[in-house]
Design an enzyme around this catalytic site. Structure first.
Site, PDB file in Angstrom:
ATOM      1  N   GLU A 114       0.860  -1.188   0.000  1.00  0.00           N
ATOM      2  CA  GLU A 114       0.000   0.000   0.000  1.00  0.00           C
ATOM      3  C   GLU A 114       0.895   1.237   0.000  1.00  0.00           C
ATOM      4  OE1 GLU A 114      -4.176  -1.162   1.970  1.00  0.00           O
ATOM      5  OE2 GLU A 114      -2.614  -0.850   3.433  1.00  0.00           O
ATOM      6  N   HIS A 227      -8.724  10.530   2.868  1.00  0.00           N
ATOM      7  CA  HIS A 227      -8.351   9.462   1.926  1.00  0.00           C
ATOM      8  C   HIS A 227      -8.537   9.991   0.518  1.00  0.00           C
ATOM      9  CE1 HIS A 227      -7.883   5.629   0.010  1.00  0.00           C
ATOM     10  NE2 HIS A 227      -7.572   5.089   1.179  1.00  0.00           N
ATOM     11  N   ARG A 274      -1.067   9.051   1.721  1.00  0.00           N
ATOM     12  CA  ARG A 274      -2.412   9.576   1.460  1.00  0.00           C
ATOM     13  C   ARG A 274      -2.522  11.087   1.456  1.00  0.00           C
ATOM     14  NH1 ARG A 274      -5.543   5.240   5.266  1.00  0.00           N
ATOM     15  NH2 ARG A 274      -5.111   3.528   3.836  1.00  0.00           N
ATOM     16  N   HIS A 335     -11.304  10.465   6.462  1.00  0.00           N
ATOM     17  CA  HIS A 335     -11.138   9.016   6.624  1.00  0.00           C
ATOM     18  C   HIS A 335     -10.699   8.604   8.022  1.00  0.00           C
ATOM     19  CE1 HIS A 335     -10.446   4.918   5.453  1.00  0.00           C
ATOM     20  NE2 HIS A 335      -9.146   4.986   5.686  1.00  0.00           N
ATOM     21  N   ARG A 370      -1.176   9.057   9.025  1.00  0.00           N
ATOM     22  CA  ARG A 370      -1.068   7.617   9.278  1.00  0.00           C
ATOM     23  C   ARG A 370      -0.663   6.857   8.023  1.00  0.00           C
ATOM     24  NH1 ARG A 370      -4.943   3.237   8.691  1.00  0.00           N
ATOM     25  NH2 ARG A 370      -6.485   4.720   7.960  1.00  0.00           N
TER      26      ARG A 370
HETATM   27  C1  LIG Z   1     -13.715   2.374   5.220  1.00  0.00           C
HETATM   28  C2  LIG Z   1     -12.549   2.209   6.132  1.00  0.00           C
HETATM   29  C3  LIG Z   1     -11.498   1.380   5.763  1.00  0.00           C
HETATM   30  C4  LIG Z   1     -10.392   1.218   6.609  1.00  0.00           C
HETATM   31  N1  LIG Z   1      -9.400   0.358   6.240  1.00  0.00           N
HETATM   32  C5  LIG Z   1      -8.379   0.132   7.110  1.00  0.00           C
HETATM   33  C6  LIG Z   1      -7.394  -0.837   6.816  1.00  0.00           C
HETATM   34  O1  LIG Z   1      -7.448  -1.514   5.796  1.00  0.00           O
HETATM   35  N2  LIG Z   1      -6.384  -1.008   7.710  1.00  0.00           N
HETATM   36  C7  LIG Z   1      -6.286  -0.296   8.861  1.00  0.00           C
HETATM   37  O2  LIG Z   1      -5.333  -0.492   9.635  1.00  0.00           O
HETATM   38  N3  LIG Z   1      -7.232   0.624   9.160  1.00  0.00           N
HETATM   39  C8  LIG Z   1      -8.273   0.840   8.330  1.00  0.00           C
HETATM   40  N4  LIG Z   1      -9.230   1.753   8.654  1.00  0.00           N
HETATM   41  C9  LIG Z   1      -9.176   2.398   9.961  1.00  0.00           C
HETATM   42  C10 LIG Z   1      -9.553   1.406  11.040  1.00  0.00           C
HETATM   43  O3  LIG Z   1     -10.574   0.578  10.557  1.00  0.00           O
HETATM   44  C11 LIG Z   1     -10.047   2.114  12.300  1.00  0.00           C
HETATM   45  O4  LIG Z   1      -9.168   3.115  12.682  1.00  0.00           O
HETATM   46  C12 LIG Z   1     -10.136   1.114  13.448  1.00  0.00           C
HETATM   47  O5  LIG Z   1     -10.852  -0.017  13.040  1.00  0.00           O
HETATM   48  C13 LIG Z   1     -10.802   1.779  14.635  1.00  0.00           C
HETATM   49  O6  LIG Z   1     -11.120   0.776  15.575  1.00  0.00           O
HETATM   50  P1  LIG Z   1     -11.744   1.195  16.961  1.00  0.00           P
HETATM   51  O7  LIG Z   1     -11.979  -0.072  17.683  1.00  0.00           O
HETATM   52  O8  LIG Z   1     -10.926   2.241  17.577  1.00  0.00           O
HETATM   53  O9  LIG Z   1     -13.141   1.911  16.585  1.00  0.00           O
HETATM   54  P2  LIG Z   1     -14.428   1.357  15.814  1.00  0.00           P
HETATM   55  O10 LIG Z   1     -14.140   0.095  15.128  1.00  0.00           O
HETATM   56  O11 LIG Z   1     -14.969   2.460  15.000  1.00  0.00           O
HETATM   57  O12 LIG Z   1     -15.452   1.026  16.998  1.00  0.00           O
HETATM   58  C14 LIG Z   1     -16.042   2.056  17.752  1.00  0.00           C
HETATM   59  C15 LIG Z   1     -17.039   1.447  18.703  1.00  0.00           C
HETATM   60  O13 LIG Z   1     -17.401   2.404  19.692  1.00  0.00           O
HETATM   61  C16 LIG Z   1     -18.792   2.369  19.936  1.00  0.00           C
HETATM   62  N5  LIG Z   1     -19.204   3.661  20.470  1.00  0.00           N
HETATM   63  C17 LIG Z   1     -18.929   4.909  20.002  1.00  0.00           C
HETATM   64  N6  LIG Z   1     -19.452   5.848  20.820  1.00  0.00           N
HETATM   65  C18 LIG Z   1     -20.066   5.185  21.820  1.00  0.00           C
HETATM   66  C19 LIG Z   1     -20.802   5.582  22.963  1.00  0.00           C
HETATM   67  N7  LIG Z   1     -21.009   6.876  23.267  1.00  0.00           N
HETATM   68  N8  LIG Z   1     -21.320   4.618  23.774  1.00  0.00           N
HETATM   69  C20 LIG Z   1     -21.141   3.291  23.502  1.00  0.00           C
HETATM   70  N9  LIG Z   1     -20.451   2.854  22.431  1.00  0.00           N
HETATM   71  C21 LIG Z   1     -19.906   3.789  21.604  1.00  0.00           C
HETATM   72  C22 LIG Z   1     -19.390   2.044  18.581  1.00  0.00           C
HETATM   73  O14 LIG Z   1     -20.705   1.560  18.718  1.00  0.00           O
HETATM   74  C23 LIG Z   1     -18.373   1.003  18.079  1.00  0.00           C
HETATM   75  O15 LIG Z   1     -18.724  -0.264  18.600  1.00  0.00           O
HETATM   76  C24 LIG Z   1     -10.340   1.928   7.827  1.00  0.00           C
HETATM   77  C25 LIG Z   1     -11.385   2.760   8.193  1.00  0.00           C
HETATM   78  C26 LIG Z   1     -12.489   2.899   7.362  1.00  0.00           C
HETATM   79  C27 LIG Z   1     -13.599   3.799   7.778  1.00  0.00           C
END
Ligand SMILES: Cc1cc2nc3c(=O)[nH]c(=O)nc-3n(C[C@H](O)[C@H](O)[C@H](O)COP(=O)(O)OP(=O)(O)OC[C@H]3O[C@@H](n4cnc5c(N)ncnc54)[C@H](O)[C@@H]3O)c2cc1C
Length: 496
Positions: A114, A227, A274, A335, A370
Site C-alpha cells: 500500500e 483518503h 495519502r 477518513h 497515518r
Molecule cells: C472504510 C474504512 C477502511 C479502513 N481500512 C483500514 C485498513 O485496511 N487497515 C487499517 O489499519 N485501518 C483501516 N481503517 C481504519 C480502522 O478501521 C479504524 O481506525 C479502526 O478499526 C478503529 O477501531 P476502533 O476499535 O478504535 O473503533 P471502531 O471500530 O470504529 O469502533 C467504535 C465502537 O465504539 C462504539 N461507540 C462509540 N461511541 C459510543 C458511545 N457513546 N457509547 C457506547 N459505544 C460507543 C461504537 O458503537 C463502536 O462499537 C479503515 C477505516 C475505514 C472507515
C-alpha cells in the site's frame, strides 16, 4: 448486577481485543451504542501491516516508512512498541482467534503493498479484512463467560468516584447508571463531523468528548487524514472507500482529461502517502478547474480484479460501474483521525482509571499522517497494553465503587434539528484537505456558540443530543488547535 471491574465503550477491534485480553476472573462489560458490528473496524478493507516475515523485511524498514509518512513527528517510543510487538498480536489473531488472511498457492500468507510502504507487509483477507478480524474477535468474546455485551447502549457520562466511575448509559429502556472500577474508551473516530466521510454512523467522537469533559488531555485533533480515493457518488452523502491496495496493485489515477498526473507532484506517483495524494488531487483540480478524477484498474484484467477486490467490485457495480471495464470516479474525503485522547504507552489517560485505545486515542505512532494499515495494528497493540496495566493495578488497588449513584438527569427540552448540519458545514468550509484560515476563525466562533447552546439549554438526554454535543465539542477543540498552530504549520498550504 450493574457492577463491573472494567467497562469498555466500543465493540470495534480495540474494544473486543481489550476485552479478550483480560483474565477470566475479570468482570468486563462491552458497550456498543448501535449494533455490535456497526463500526469502522468492520469496514476496514486493505489490511493490517506487520513484519511477520523477515525474509525481505525488517522492523527498521516499517519504522522508517511510518516516520516518512508521519513527517517525522511520530512518537518514537510508541512507534517502536507498535512495530516490535504488533507481529505477535497479528499471529495471535491467526492462531488463537482463527482469523484467515489470504495465502498463495504454497499456503504462505500473501502480503500486499500500500502507499508509503517500501515492502509487501500488509496481511489481508480479500478486501474485507476488518470484517474478518472483527467477526472472529466478536465470536471469541461472546464465548467468554466474564464478558457481557450491551448493544444499543450509549455511554452518556462518566462520573469519577472513589474506586472507579459511575457511568451514565442510555439504552432502549432509558437512562441508568452502571459502576465500574476502570473504563477503557474505544469509541472510534470523528468522521461524521464531515459532510463526506468513509466512516460508519457511530463515528461522532463521543469518547473524546467524555474524556475532555473529565479534564483529560487531548492532542492533535486537527490531524485528520483525508483518503484520496473515496467513491465519488453523484448523489447522497455516503462515501465508500476504494482501498489503497487498488493503487498498490497497479491502478492509475487520472484527471478529467484522462491524464496521469501524480508524478508531477511527487516522484512516488500513485504510491505516495495519502496526504500527498489528497493534496495533489486538490491542486490538480485547481489547475484544471475540474473536480472529476478517476482510478483505473482495468489493466489488471477481470479475473484478478474479481478475485482480489470482490467487495469493491460488487459495491461499484451497485453504483453502475464495472471496474473491470470502467474507470472509478473518486475524490478525497475524511477518513481517519490521527489525534485523540492523549495516552501513554499503556493507553492510560491523564484521568485516573480512564484508558483509551484505538482511533479515539492519541499514542503518537502516526505523526502527522497515518501510514496505511497501521491503525488496526495500533488498536490491537495498545488495547492489549491497556489490559496489562489495568490487570496489574487491580492486584493492589481498591477496586469497587461504594458511593451512591449521581441523581438522574432532569432535562426535558427536545433537540431542535439542524445542529449537526451546521457543524458539518463549518468544518467542511474550514478544514478539508487544506485549511481555509478565514473559515477556521469564523467557524470557531460559530461552533463555540453552538456548543454553548447545547450545554446550557437543559436538553433531554437522547442519542441525537449526545452526538450533536460530541460533534460540536470536537469541532470547537479542533478549530482552537488550528488557530493556535496556524503560524508554525506552514506545511499545510492554504490554497484558498
Ligand atoms: C472504510 C474504512 C477502511 C479502513 N481500512 C483500514 C485498513 O485496511 N487497515 C487499517 O489499519 N485501518 C483501516 N481503517 C481504519 C480502522 O478501521 C479504524 O481506525 C479502526 O478499526 C478503529 O477501531 P476502533 O476499535 O478504535 O473503533 P471502531 O471500530 O470504529 O469502533 C467504535 C465502537 O465504539 C462504539 N461507540 C462509540 N461511541 C459510543 C458511545 N457513546 N457509547 C457506547 N459505544 C460507543 C461504537 O458503537 C463502536 O462499537 C479503515 C477505516 C475505514 C472507515
Amino acid at each position: 448486577m450493574n457492577e463491573y471491574d472494567v467497562l469498555i465503550a466500543g465493540s470495534g477491534v480495540a474494544g473486543l481485543y481489550a476485552a479478550l485480553n483480560f483474565e477470566p476472573e475479570t468482570k468486563v462489560l462491552v458497550l456498543s451504542k448501535r449494533e455490535l458490528t456497526l463500526c469502522n473496524s468492520y469496514l476496514a478493507q486493505g489490511g493490517v501491516a506487520a513484519v511477520v516475515d523477515k525474509t525481505d523485511d525488517d522492523y527498521r524498514l516499517h519504522i522508517a516508512d511510518t516516520l516518512i509518512a508521519g513527517g517525522y513527528k511520530n512518537d518514537l517510543r510508541s512507534l517502536e512498541i507498535l512495530v516490535n510487538e504488533g507481529p505477535e498480536d497479528v499471529l495471535r489473531l491467526i492462531k488463537q482467534m482463527g482469523v484467515e488472511f489470504d495465502r498463495d498457492e504454497t499456503r504462505q500468507i500473501s502480503m500486499t503493498l500500500e502507499g508509503g510502504h517500501s515492502r509487501r507487509r500488509i496481511l489481508h483477507h480479500k478486501d474485507s479484512t476488518g470484517r474478518e478480524i472483527t467477526s472472529k474477535l466478536l465470536a471469541a468474546a461472546k464465548s467468554r463467560s466474564n464478558i457481557t455485551f450491551m448493544e444499543y447502549t450509549h455511554l452518556s457520562s462518566l462520573k469519577p468516584v472513589q474506586g472507579g466511575f459511575w457511568a451514565g448509559v442510555l439504552d432502549q429502556q432509558g437512562f441508568h447508571y452502571i459502576s465500574c472500577s476502570y473504563c477503557i474508551l474505544c469509541t472510534g473516530g470523528i468522521g461524521r463531523m464531515y459532510p463526506y466521510t468513509t466512516n460508519s454512523a457511530i463515528a461522532t467522537g463521543d469518547g473524546i468528548t467524555l474524556a475532555h469533559e473529565l479534564g483529560a488531555k487531548t492532542k492533535n485533533l486537527h490531524l485528520i487524514q483525508f483518503h484520496p480515493t473515496a467513491f465519488a457518488a453523484a448523489q447522497g452523502r455516503e462515501r465508500f472507500l476504494i482501498s489503497e491496495a487498488v493503487r498498490g496493485e497497479g491502478a492509475i489515477l487520472v484527471n478529467c482529461f484522462g491524464e496521469q498526473f501524480m508524478k508531477s507532484y511527487d516522484k512516488r506517483g500513485e504510491l505516495a502517502p495519502r496526504d500527498v495524494v489528497s493534496r495533489s488531487i486538490i491542486k490538480e483540480s485547481i489547475r484544471t478547474g475540474n473536480e472529476d478524477f478517476y482510478l483505473d484498474i482495468t489493466g489488471r484484467g477481470e479475473e484478478f480484479i474479481k478475485r482480489r477486490f470482490p467487495m469493491i467490485y460488487e459495491r461499484c457495480l451497485e453504483e453502475g460501474i464495472d471496474i473491470a471495464k470502467d474507470r472509478i470516479p473518486v475524490f478525497p474525503c475524511q477518513h481517519y483521525l490521527m489525534g485523540g485522547i492523549n495516552v501513554n504507552v499503556y493507553g492510560d489517560t491523564t484521568v485516573d482509571r480512564l484508558y483509551a485505545a484505538g482511533e479515539c486515542s492519541h499514542t503518537g505512532v502516526h505523526g502527522m499522517n497515518r501510514l496505511a494499515s497501521n491503525s488496526l495494528l495500533e488498536a490491537l497493540v495498545f488495547a492489549r497494553r491497556c489490559t496489562y496495566d489495568i490487570s496489574r493495578r487491580m492486584r493492589h488497588e481498591q477496586s469497587s465503587v461504594t458511593s451512591p449513584p449521581p441523581p438522574l438527569p432532569t432535562g426535558k427540552r427536545a433537540l431542535e434539528p439542524g445542529y449537526r448540519t451546521s457543524i458539518r458545514q463549518i468544518i467542511g468550509r474550514a478544514w478539508f484537505v487544506v485549511p481555509n484560515y478565514e473559515a477556521v476563525h469564523d467557524g470557531l466562533k460559530e461552533s463555540t456558540k453552538i456548543l454553548k447552546k447545547l450545554k446550557n439549554n437543559d436538553y433531554a438526554i437522547t442519542s441525537d443530543y449526545l452526538e450533536a454535543k460530541s460533534l460540536a465539542t470536537i469541532c470547537t477543540l479542533l478549530l482552537k488547535e488550528v488557530v493556535q498552530k496556524e503560524p508554525e504549520e506552514s506545511w499545510l498550504e492554504d490554497l484558498h
